[in-house]
Design an enzyme around this catalytic site. Structure first.
Site, PDB file in Angstrom:
ATOM      1  N   ASP A  94       0.801  -1.286  -0.012  1.00 19.37           N
ATOM      2  CA  ASP A  94      -0.150  -0.180   0.032  1.00 19.37           C
ATOM      3  C   ASP A  94       0.895   1.210   0.113  1.00 19.37           C
ATOM      4  O   ASP A  94       0.359   2.425   0.426  1.00 19.37           O
ATOM      5  CB  ASP A  94      -0.789   0.106   1.097  1.00 19.37           C
ATOM      6  CG  ASP A  94      -0.107  -0.253   2.492  1.00 19.37           C
ATOM      7  OD1 ASP A  94       1.090  -0.018   2.448  1.00 19.37           O
ATOM      8  OD2 ASP A  94      -0.678  -0.735   3.451  1.00 19.37           O
ATOM      9  N   GLU A 116      -0.632  -9.026  -1.699  1.00 24.48           N
ATOM     10  CA  GLU A 116      -1.214  -8.363  -0.314  1.00 24.48           C
ATOM     11  C   GLU A 116      -2.344  -7.533  -0.664  1.00 24.48           C
ATOM     12  O   GLU A 116      -2.546  -6.691  -0.204  1.00 24.48           O
ATOM     13  CB  GLU A 116      -0.217  -7.849   0.398  1.00 24.48           C
ATOM     14  CG  GLU A 116      -0.551  -7.508   2.000  1.00 24.48           C
ATOM     15  CD  GLU A 116       0.673  -6.856   2.855  1.00 24.48           C
ATOM     16  OE1 GLU A 116       0.674  -5.650   2.668  1.00 24.48           O
ATOM     17  OE2 GLU A 116       1.220  -7.555   3.501  1.00 24.48           O
ATOM     18  N   GLU A 130      -2.197   5.022   3.029  1.00 20.19           N
ATOM     19  CA  GLU A 130      -2.223   3.584   2.560  1.00 20.19           C
ATOM     20  C   GLU A 130      -3.590   3.093   2.455  1.00 20.19           C
ATOM     21  O   GLU A 130      -3.652   2.325   1.179  1.00 20.19           O
ATOM     22  CB  GLU A 130      -1.437   2.704   3.838  1.00 20.19           C
ATOM     23  CG  GLU A 130      -0.054   2.985   4.243  1.00 20.19           C
ATOM     24  CD  GLU A 130       0.190   4.038   5.103  1.00 20.19           C
ATOM     25  OE1 GLU A 130      -0.624   5.045   5.391  1.00 20.19           O
ATOM     26  OE2 GLU A 130       1.428   4.160   5.731  1.00 20.19           O
ATOM     27  N   HIS A 204       6.675   3.739  13.216  1.00 22.66           N
ATOM     28  CA  HIS A 204       7.209   4.470  12.259  1.00 22.66           C
ATOM     29  C   HIS A 204       6.027   5.132  11.619  1.00 22.66           C
ATOM     30  O   HIS A 204       6.415   6.023  10.908  1.00 22.66           O
ATOM     31  CB  HIS A 204       8.103   3.449  11.255  1.00 22.66           C
ATOM     32  CG  HIS A 204       7.058   2.747  10.384  1.00 22.66           C
ATOM     33  ND1 HIS A 204       6.185   1.594  10.825  1.00 22.66           N
ATOM     34  CD2 HIS A 204       6.636   3.008   9.231  1.00 22.66           C
ATOM     35  CE1 HIS A 204       5.683   1.200   9.811  1.00 22.66           C
ATOM     36  NE2 HIS A 204       5.799   1.906   8.901  1.00 22.66           N
ATOM     37  N   ARG A 206       3.132   7.143   9.778  1.00 24.37           N
ATOM     38  CA  ARG A 206       2.703   8.610   9.748  1.00 24.37           C
ATOM     39  C   ARG A 206       1.622   8.952  10.429  1.00 24.37           C
ATOM     40  O   ARG A 206       1.858  10.153  11.311  1.00 24.37           O
ATOM     41  CB  ARG A 206       2.609   8.815   8.218  1.00 24.37           C
ATOM     42  CG  ARG A 206       2.113  10.239   7.896  1.00 24.37           C
ATOM     43  CD  ARG A 206       1.725  10.265   6.355  1.00 24.37           C
ATOM     44  NE  ARG A 206       2.947  10.004   5.572  1.00 24.37           N
ATOM     45  CZ  ARG A 206       3.546  10.989   4.947  1.00 24.37           C
ATOM     46  NH1 ARG A 206       3.184  12.156   5.010  1.00 24.37           N
ATOM     47  NH2 ARG A 206       4.505  10.653   4.096  1.00 24.37           N
ATOM     48  N   HIS A 236      13.621   3.734  13.398  1.00 26.50           N
ATOM     49  CA  HIS A 236      13.357   4.098  11.932  1.00 26.50           C
ATOM     50  C   HIS A 236      14.261   5.220  11.529  1.00 26.50           C
ATOM     51  O   HIS A 236      14.571   6.195  12.295  1.00 26.50           O
ATOM     52  CB  HIS A 236      11.785   4.262  11.616  1.00 26.50           C
ATOM     53  CG  HIS A 236      11.260   4.258  10.463  1.00 26.50           C
ATOM     54  ND1 HIS A 236      11.553   5.199   9.305  1.00 26.50           N
ATOM     55  CD2 HIS A 236      10.771   3.143   9.682  1.00 26.50           C
ATOM     56  CE1 HIS A 236      11.156   4.837   8.292  1.00 26.50           C
ATOM     57  NE2 HIS A 236      10.594   3.749   8.247  1.00 26.50           N
TER      58      HIS A 236
HETATM   59  N1  UDP Z   1      12.021  -4.981   9.762  1.00 24.32           N
HETATM   60  C1  UDP Z   1      13.452  -4.921   9.558  1.00 24.32           C
HETATM   61  N2  UDP Z   1      14.507  -4.184  10.342  1.00 24.32           N
HETATM   62  C2  UDP Z   1      13.924  -3.254  11.296  1.00 24.32           C
HETATM   63  C3  UDP Z   1      12.598  -3.156  11.584  1.00 24.32           C
HETATM   64  C4  UDP Z   1      11.830  -4.076  10.880  1.00 24.32           C
HETATM   65  O1  UDP Z   1      14.066  -5.678   8.824  1.00 24.32           O
HETATM   66  O2  UDP Z   1      15.030  -2.714  11.757  1.00 24.32           O
HETATM   67  C5  UDP Z   1      11.211  -5.517   9.080  1.00 24.32           C
HETATM   68  C6  UDP Z   1      10.247  -6.429   9.535  1.00 24.32           C
HETATM   69  O3  UDP Z   1      10.586  -7.599   9.750  1.00 24.32           O
HETATM   70  C7  UDP Z   1       9.150  -6.471   8.868  1.00 24.32           C
HETATM   71  C8  UDP Z   1       9.146  -4.932   8.011  1.00 24.32           C
HETATM   72  O4  UDP Z   1      10.780  -4.585   8.330  1.00 24.32           O
HETATM   73  O5  UDP Z   1       9.033  -7.286   8.098  1.00 24.32           O
HETATM   74  C9  UDP Z   1       8.368  -3.909   8.417  1.00 24.32           C
HETATM   75  O6  UDP Z   1       8.592  -2.799   7.828  1.00 24.32           O
HETATM   76  P1  UDP Z   1       7.751  -1.426   8.456  1.00 24.32           P
HETATM   77  O7  UDP Z   1       7.433  -1.451   9.853  1.00 24.32           O
HETATM   78  O8  UDP Z   1       8.507  -0.166   8.037  1.00 24.32           O
HETATM   79  O9  UDP Z   1       6.618  -1.364   7.483  1.00 24.32           O
HETATM   80  P2  UDP Z   1       5.083  -1.908   7.435  1.00 24.32           P
HETATM   81  O10 UDP Z   1       5.218  -3.387   7.626  1.00 24.32           O
HETATM   82  O11 UDP Z   1       4.387  -1.207   8.625  1.00 24.32           O
HETATM   83  O12 UDP Z   1       4.723  -1.457   6.159  1.00 24.32           O
END
Ligand code: UDP
Length: 355
Positions: A94, A116, A130, A204, A206, A236
């Site tokens: 998204d 997804e 998103e 992280h 927004r 982040h």
């Molecule tokens: N993740 C990572 N390193 C970190 C923090 C998160 O590899 O330091 C991975 C985590 O395992 C997950 C993904 O990043 O698969 C999540 O990313 P984020 O939270 O940025 O985005 P969202 O999933 O909310 O779209």
């Protein structure tokens, strides 16, 4: 058969990596196209899976707006699409990268596959942007790869044709199994933090920037003080996140604040945590495989399976809410069955486009 996979952020790389590897294995001519919406964190993840993009649009700018990202993706991706003449273009999730890439392909008559698909919060403004991105992508998709039954139902309710929806499981589980089989996670975790049973934190989104994030952190800190549990937090790289996190936690002796870690390191941290506090989507989908409970620091989740299956709680964003959710969650004993997938999603996705 010519396939393009477009991605721009950390979670997108994680969730398309095994789809790419599977496509190659099954003999498809597949090109990886990076927008680099988040340059550093995207690159870090590519390294883990040994993938190098065939095209890199390198669009990231300081203080970039959503419209800057969109216009840069439209212009640069359009050139690639016209040159390569793909049969299919896949986007994941998204992000603004995914939404604009899907539209760009649609405008040029390239079939769109949405990995997804069908996640919904039910409110266009929350999460912003998103939820709007997801809906737009599904509108222009020829195939929607829904990770779960619930996401498939969401799509049907919106009137999407059944023949274009496929339940595949979430590719994040494929990625997780791929890494878990390849690495000794305990040894890697010990190189980052010696003791187990900490609170693993990621924030992280927004929608949480500013005061909400500060209140969430207060709740986590209170729980840490009372239980003596360490906070392990890969922070982040977004300056808006870092400012609040360092204001709240820097100097607190129980907090280990580190830069974002690569995927292998993150899964190693997840595997030894006592509990997780997060606003991340991906983390909600990964934690069940390690039998970890997630305190979701948001008012809504597009992954209601987590709550329904007893792997998480919607804590809201107040200090009290997060603190209480941690107290409750730490008592939960979980079995490691993952409602989001079985590790075969990538294979299903590729098989469908080959049919
Ligand atoms: N993740 C990572 N390193 C970190 C923090 C998160 O590899 O330091 C991975 C985590 O395992 C997950 C993904 O990043 O698969 C999540 O990313 P984020 O939270 O940025 O985005 P969202 O999933 O909310 O779209």
């Amino acid at each position: 058969m010519k396939l393009a996979i477009v991605f721009g952020t950390r979670p997108e790389v994680i969730k398309v990596a095994t789809v790419y590897l599977k496509a190659k294995e099954m003999g498809i001519d597949v090109k990886m196209i990076a927008t680099a919406q988040h340059r550093e964190m995207m690159d870090m993840m590519l390294g883990v899976f040994g993938i190098s993009p065939d095209y890199d649009m390198n669009i990231m700018k300081k203080n970039q707006s959503l419209n800057h990202i969109s216009s840069a993706v439209f212009l640069k991706l359009d050139e690639i699409i016209q040159k390569e003449r793909f049969d299919w273009l896949f986007v994941q999730g998204d992000t603004t990268t995914a939404m604009t890439s899907a539209l760009c392909a649609f405008n040029r008559g390239v079939k769109v596959g949405h990995i997804e698909a069908g996640l919904r919060s039910g409110n266009l403004k929350d999460p912003f942007p998103e939820e709007m991105n997801r809906r737009v992508i599904d509108q222009v998709s020829d195939l929607m790869f829904a990770p779960t039954k619930m996401s498939c139902e969401n799509l049907k309710k919106e009137g999407h044709e059944e023949k274009r929806i496929v339940i595949t499981g979430n590719t994040v589980v494929d990625a997780l199994f791929y890494i878990r089989d390849k690495f000794d996670l305990k040894v890697i975790r010990e190189s980052i933090v010696k003791e187990e049973d900490y609170i693993l934190v990621t924030l992280h989104r927004r929608e949480n920037w500013g005061e909400k994030m500060s209140n969430i952190l207060k709740g986590i800190k209170r729980f840490s003080k009372e239980t003596g549990k360490k906070i392990v937090f890969p922070v982040h790289l977004n300056p808006k996140v870092r400012k609040v996190v360092f204001e709240e936690l820097e100097g607190f002796e129980n907090a280990l604040l580190i830069d974002p870690v690569n995927y292998v390191e993150f899964l190693s941290l997840l595997s030894s945590a006592a509990i997780v506090a997060s606003d991340s989507g991906g983390v909600q989908e990964e934690a069940p495989s390690f039998g970890k409970f997630v305190v979701v620091c948001r008012n809504t989740t597009e992954r209601p399976e987590l709550i329904r299956e007893g792997y998480g709680i919607l804590a809201g964003t107040s200090e009290e809410g997060v603190y209480k959710a941690l107290i409750k969650g730490i008592e939960e004993k979980l079995d490691g069955k993952n409602p989001f997938g079985d590790g075969k999603a990538s294979e299903r996705i590729i098989s469908y486009i080959l049919e």
